[in-house]
Design a protein around this motif. Structure first.
Motif, PDB file in Angstrom:
ATOM      1  N   LEU A  91      -1.477 -28.720  46.240  1.00  0.00           N
ATOM      2  CA  LEU A  91      -2.919 -28.589  46.469  1.00  0.00           C
ATOM      3  C   LEU A  91      -3.261 -27.244  47.093  1.00  0.00           C
ATOM      4  N   CYS A  92      -2.428 -26.809  48.033  1.00  0.00           N
ATOM      5  CA  CYS A  92      -2.688 -25.540  48.730  1.00  0.00           C
ATOM      6  C   CYS A  92      -2.654 -24.362  47.769  1.00  0.00           C
ATOM      7  N   SER A 119      10.475 -26.838  39.245  1.00  0.00           N
ATOM      8  CA  SER A 119       9.486 -26.874  38.165  1.00  0.00           C
ATOM      9  C   SER A 119       8.074 -26.920  38.722  1.00  0.00           C
ATOM     10  N   MET A 120       7.896 -27.753  39.727  1.00  0.00           N
ATOM     11  CA  MET A 120       6.577 -27.867  40.345  1.00  0.00           C
ATOM     12  C   MET A 120       6.127 -26.544  40.952  1.00  0.00           C
ATOM     13  N   MET A 121       7.023 -25.886  41.686  1.00  0.00           N
ATOM     14  CA  MET A 121       6.661 -24.630  42.338  1.00  0.00           C
ATOM     15  C   MET A 121       6.379 -23.538  41.306  1.00  0.00           C
ATOM     16  N   GLY A 122       7.176 -23.472  40.236  1.00  0.00           N
ATOM     17  CA  GLY A 122       6.938 -22.477  39.194  1.00  0.00           C
ATOM     18  C   GLY A 122       5.594 -22.669  38.528  1.00  0.00           C
ATOM     19  N   THR A 123       5.250 -23.924  38.231  1.00  0.00           N
ATOM     20  CA  THR A 123       3.964 -24.218  37.605  1.00  0.00           C
ATOM     21  C   THR A 123       2.814 -23.845  38.520  1.00  0.00           C
ATOM     22  N   VAL A 124       2.948 -24.208  39.784  1.00  0.00           N
ATOM     23  CA  VAL A 124       1.877 -23.945  40.751  1.00  0.00           C
ATOM     24  C   VAL A 124       1.661 -22.447  40.949  1.00  0.00           C
ATOM     25  N   VAL A 125       2.751 -21.717  41.149  1.00  0.00           N
ATOM     26  CA  VAL A 125       2.621 -20.282  41.428  1.00  0.00           C
ATOM     27  C   VAL A 125       2.053 -19.533  40.227  1.00  0.00           C
ATOM     28  N   CYS A 126       2.542 -19.853  39.017  1.00  0.00           N
ATOM     29  CA  CYS A 126       2.032 -19.158  37.835  1.00  0.00           C
ATOM     30  C   CYS A 126       0.566 -19.516  37.582  1.00  0.00           C
ATOM     31  N   THR A 127       0.206 -20.774  37.831  1.00  0.00           N
ATOM     32  CA  THR A 127      -1.207 -21.169  37.718  1.00  0.00           C
ATOM     33  C   THR A 127      -2.064 -20.361  38.680  1.00  0.00           C
ATOM     34  N   MET A 128      -1.576 -20.208  39.902  1.00  0.00           N
ATOM     35  CA  MET A 128      -2.306 -19.461  40.913  1.00  0.00           C
ATOM     36  C   MET A 128      -2.464 -18.003  40.498  1.00  0.00           C
ATOM     37  N   LEU A 129      -1.406 -17.401  39.968  1.00  0.00           N
ATOM     38  CA  LEU A 129      -1.464 -15.999  39.550  1.00  0.00           C
ATOM     39  C   LEU A 129      -2.484 -15.795  38.430  1.00  0.00           C
ATOM     40  N   MET A 130      -2.504 -16.721  37.469  1.00  0.00           N
ATOM     41  CA  MET A 130      -3.452 -16.585  36.365  1.00  0.00           C
ATOM     42  C   MET A 130      -4.879 -16.871  36.814  1.00  0.00           C
ATOM     43  N   ALA A 131      -5.028 -17.730  37.829  1.00  0.00           N
ATOM     44  CA  ALA A 131      -6.367 -17.985  38.359  1.00  0.00           C
ATOM     45  C   ALA A 131      -6.910 -16.760  39.091  1.00  0.00           C
ATOM     46  N   ILE A 132      -6.033 -16.040  39.752  1.00  0.00           N
ATOM     47  CA  ILE A 132      -6.461 -14.869  40.536  1.00  0.00           C
ATOM     48  C   ILE A 132      -6.641 -13.636  39.655  1.00  0.00           C
ATOM     49  N   PHE A 133      -5.678 -13.386  38.761  1.00  0.00           N
ATOM     50  CA  PHE A 133      -5.672 -12.136  37.996  1.00  0.00           C
ATOM     51  C   PHE A 133      -6.093 -12.289  36.542  1.00  0.00           C
ATOM     52  N   GLY A 134      -6.377 -13.510  36.111  1.00  0.00           N
ATOM     53  CA  GLY A 134      -6.687 -13.735  34.706  1.00  0.00           C
ATOM     54  C   GLY A 134      -5.419 -14.081  33.942  1.00  0.00           C
ATOM     55  N   VAL A 135      -5.577 -14.682  32.771  1.00  0.00           N
ATOM     56  CA  VAL A 135      -4.415 -15.138  32.007  1.00  0.00           C
ATOM     57  C   VAL A 135      -3.505 -13.976  31.611  1.00  0.00           C
ATOM     58  N   ALA A 136      -4.082 -12.887  31.108  1.00  0.00           N
ATOM     59  CA  ALA A 136      -3.271 -11.773  30.613  1.00  0.00           C
ATOM     60  C   ALA A 136      -2.455 -11.122  31.729  1.00  0.00           C
ATOM     61  N   ASP A 137      -3.124 -10.670  32.774  1.00  0.00           N
ATOM     62  CA  ASP A 137      -2.422  -9.980  33.864  1.00  0.00           C
ATOM     63  C   ASP A 137      -1.618 -10.955  34.718  1.00  0.00           C
ATOM     64  N   GLY A 138      -2.170 -12.148  34.957  1.00  0.00           N
ATOM     65  CA  GLY A 138      -1.466 -13.132  35.777  1.00  0.00           C
ATOM     66  C   GLY A 138      -0.161 -13.572  35.154  1.00  0.00           C
ATOM     67  N   PHE A 139      -0.165 -13.742  33.823  1.00  0.00           N
ATOM     68  CA  PHE A 139       1.066 -14.142  33.147  1.00  0.00           C
ATOM     69  C   PHE A 139       2.118 -13.044  33.217  1.00  0.00           C
ATOM     70  N   LYS A 140       1.683 -11.794  33.090  1.00  0.00           N
ATOM     71  CA  LYS A 140       2.647 -10.689  33.181  1.00  0.00           C
ATOM     72  C   LYS A 140       3.272 -10.629  34.576  1.00  0.00           C
ATOM     73  N   ILE A 141       2.447 -10.826  35.601  1.00  0.00           N
ATOM     74  CA  ILE A 141       2.992 -10.852  36.961  1.00  0.00           C
ATOM     75  C   ILE A 141       3.964 -12.018  37.095  1.00  0.00           C
TER      76      ILE A 141
END
Length: 272
Positions: A26-27, A220-242
């Protein structure tokens, strides 16, 4: 005959584990939207996760082998190496497996079928290579070589993805990279399934496997959460690359965690 006799369901440990995971998810997942970072609800989620961790630690200390994460297994070096490596392995794996279809849909403007084909390509080599990697592990008595090799391939493929992906990238190139990525996908799956069977002491093999598989789910949970957070902050294109750069780093950490693995023979133990 492998079960621990007389052990009941660990309610306390289960509650602690759920609190830890729920607070963390959630955090991080909603920190950029519904539960903003720095807000009171965000801090409450952090407190929930910390409280869950404390309960889990107390539970493991008090219940030992009866805990949801058995204490005796945690004292075994090979179990700890596999468990920690499995967290980072699945953390890294979710970035490619779970979010590449998202990238195809939202950045490359592909269809749902084209997006799903990426994961199909990702799994093809496993049909052939998994058995080969399993035999290699069984013959060597250790999963270290297969695991290290898989992570070298992972870092190369993931960094190639980060370098070539852009809104005009050909889907054929994406499929080719995902196909080659099947090498690390299959090698790492076998590492954490066959490896513990030949490298954990017989008396802790069942408990050790439970710890390793629990760590798989947490990773798996942490990877999903962190990548979701990155794409939410930077957008799908840049967040996925990060996320790909993070996945490459996690691949290196996974490889380092597997290096201390020792065969049972090196520990003076007979594998029964």
């Amino acid at each position: 005959s492998m079960a621990v006799k007389g052990v009941q369901f660990d309610a306390m440990g289960s509650v602690g584990l759920v609190m830890l995971l729920a607070g963390t998810v959630l955090c991080l997942s909603f920190g950029n939207s519904l539960i903003p970072f720095g807000s009171l609800p965000n801090y409450l989620c952090m407190m929930l996760a910390v409280a869950g961790l404390i309960i889990l630690i107390i539970d493991i200390k008090q219940k030992g082998n009866a805990a949801i994460i058995p204490a005796p297994a945690l004292r075994d070096k090979n179990t700890c190496c596999f468990a920690v490596a499995n967290v980072f392995n699945n953390f890294a794996g979710m970035t490619v497996f779970f979010f590449m279809p998202t990238y195809i849909l939202y950045v490359l403007n592909g269809s749902p079928t084209q997006a799903s084909l990426a994961n199909t390509c990702f799994g093809i080599l496993g049909v052939v290579l998994s058995a080969m990697f399993g035999r290699m592990i069984g013959k060597a008595g250790t999963a270290r070589t297969v695991g290290v090799m898989g992570n070298v391939v992972r870092v190369i493929v993931v960094m190639a993805m980060a370098f070539v992906l852009n809104p005009s990238t050909s889907l054929l190139l994406v499929y080719a990279l995902m196909f080659v990525g099947g090498i690390f996908n299959s090698s790492m799956s076998v590492t954490f399934s066959a490896g513990p069977q030949v490298q954990l002491r017989p008396e802790i093999r069942v408990a050790g496997n439970s710890v390793i598989q629990t760590m798989q789910n947490i990773g798996s949970m942490m990877g999903t959460v962190v990548c979701t957070m990155l794409m939410a902050i930077f957008g799908v294109a840049d967040g996925f690359k990060i996320g790909l750069y993070v996945a490459a780093a996690m691949g290196v950490v996974t490889m380092v965690c597997l290096l201390p693995l020792k065969t049972l023979e090196q520990q003076g133990i007979t594998n029964n």
